[in-house]
Design an enzyme around this catalytic site. Structure first.
Site, PDB file in Angstrom:
ATOM      1  N   HIS A 175      68.371  21.278   5.190  1.00 22.64           N
ATOM      2  CA  HIS A 175      67.747  22.249   4.296  1.00 22.64           C
ATOM      3  C   HIS A 175      68.700  22.617   3.152  1.00 22.64           C
ATOM      4  O   HIS A 175      68.292  22.684   1.988  1.00 22.64           O
ATOM      5  CB  HIS A 175      67.346  23.503   5.068  1.00 22.64           C
ATOM      6  CG  HIS A 175      66.915  24.609   4.165  1.00 22.64           C
ATOM      7  ND1 HIS A 175      65.721  24.582   3.464  1.00 22.64           N
ATOM      8  CD2 HIS A 175      67.530  25.769   3.806  1.00 22.64           C
ATOM      9  CE1 HIS A 175      65.624  25.676   2.729  1.00 22.64           C
ATOM     10  NE2 HIS A 175      66.710  26.405   2.910  1.00 22.64           N
ATOM     11  N   SER A 240      62.512  20.574   1.667  1.00 11.43           N
ATOM     12  CA  SER A 240      63.381  20.050   2.725  1.00 11.43           C
ATOM     13  C   SER A 240      62.606  19.797   4.013  1.00 11.43           C
ATOM     14  O   SER A 240      63.183  19.490   5.037  1.00 11.43           O
ATOM     15  CB  SER A 240      64.537  21.021   2.995  1.00 11.43           C
ATOM     16  OG  SER A 240      64.039  22.289   3.385  1.00 11.43           O
TER      17      SER A 240
HETATM   18 FE   LIG Z   1      67.047  28.238   1.849  1.00 11.28          FE
END
Ligand SMILES: [Fe+2]
Length: 295
Positions: A175, A240
């Site tokens: 992420h 992500s």
């Molecule tokens: Fe974040």
């Protein structure tokens, strides 16, 4: 593997990163600095916990200005990255905004290997002046946001457990790098992050800080925008996660209204049912920039 229906999705730091009340509490027991919840996919894996602690220890020892230490990833963890990448590539092609795709090309990740923060920094810093610095995982939302004003993105370095490659209950290096690292390689998105940090520095009341955090959530983390006839993602929480990008299609899209976003509650443990969608990248950039400058 369909994890979407069974488990909550990617959480994020502004709200979900574990917070220590006392700054020293985070490092009071250096042998167990990463305390995983019993529900965590890696809870029963002693080797994983040990590695998490090692990686957290690197961050604890890190001093700003030091060279960023290399995280010791295993072959299994590089495989996790490979699996994620195979899911993300087509999802980006379909759902990512042009600004993101251009930044992604500039960073040119190796699909077979988790990049080290140091390598990512070299490229990101040259573009926007931003740098990623490792944190063990315990950081106050205010500390996280204020660091943005100085061009510092506080970043976890561990990767999710290999048993659930498409799911993580907390922000991990995927992420951080695929979401934030890439967007910080866009001058305009980096500028907006910096302006968030400056706005937080001018904010004293908790209620106002909460409102700004929600604006951050609905823009930098989960922002969508129109591109031609399509809706595309510029938010890091979407970009992500292939699952989040897919679910974006079913979300209720509201026109970007930052006042409304600042009051909109959300649940970070599930797919986002409500997203704010700007009419274009320029429209989002101008509106958010103005809002943050006059905050
Ligand atoms: Fe974040």
């Amino acid at each position: 593997m369909d994890v979407k229906t069974k488990q909550p999705l990617l959480s994020d730091h502004v709200d979900m990163r574990p917070v220590a009340v006392d700054a020293d509490e985070a490092i009071s027991d250096r042998n167990a600095i990463v305390q995983l919840d019993p529900d965590h996919p890696g809870f029963r894996d002693r080797e994983y916990r040990k590695r998490r602690n090692q990686i957290a220890q690197l961050a604890v020892n890190f001093q700003p200005g030091d060279q960023i230490p290399e995280a010791p990833y295993t072959a299994e963890e590089h495989q996790v990255w490979r699996t994620i990448w195979a899911a993300l590539e087509p999802a980006h092609e379909q759902h990512a905004c042009a600004e993101y795709l251009a930044s992604l090309r500039r960073l040119s990740f190796d699909p077979d290997r988790i990049p080290q923060l140091r390598e990512v920094n070299k490229k990101v810093q040259a573009i926007s002046g931003f740098r990623l610095e490792p944190v063990a995982g315990l950081v106050q939302p205010r500390v996280f946001l204020e660091n943005l004003a100085n061009g510092v993105f506080l970043c976890t370095q561990y990767i999710r457990h290999h048993s659930t490659p498409l799911y993580t209950p907390e922000p991990d290096v995927v992420h951080e790098i695929v979401g934030h690292g890439v967007t910080l390689a866009s001058e305009r998105l980096a500028e907006l992050n910096r302006l968030f940090g400056e706005a937080v520095k001018r904010t004293t009341a908790q209620d106002a800080l909460d409102r700004l955090s929600r604006v951050y959530w609905f823009t930098i983390e989960f922002g969508a925008l129109g591109e031609g006839e399509s809706v595309k993602a510029y938010g890091t929480g979407l970009l992500s996660s292939a699952g989040e990008m897919e679910e974006m299609r079913g979300a209720e899209l509201r026109p970007l209204d930052l006042e409304a976003a600042s009051r909109q509650q959300y649940d970070p443990t599930h797919f986002q049912p409500v997203l704010f969608c700007a009419e274009s990248f320029d429209g989002m950039y101008n509106k958010l920039r103005e809002y943050l400058i006059s905050w």
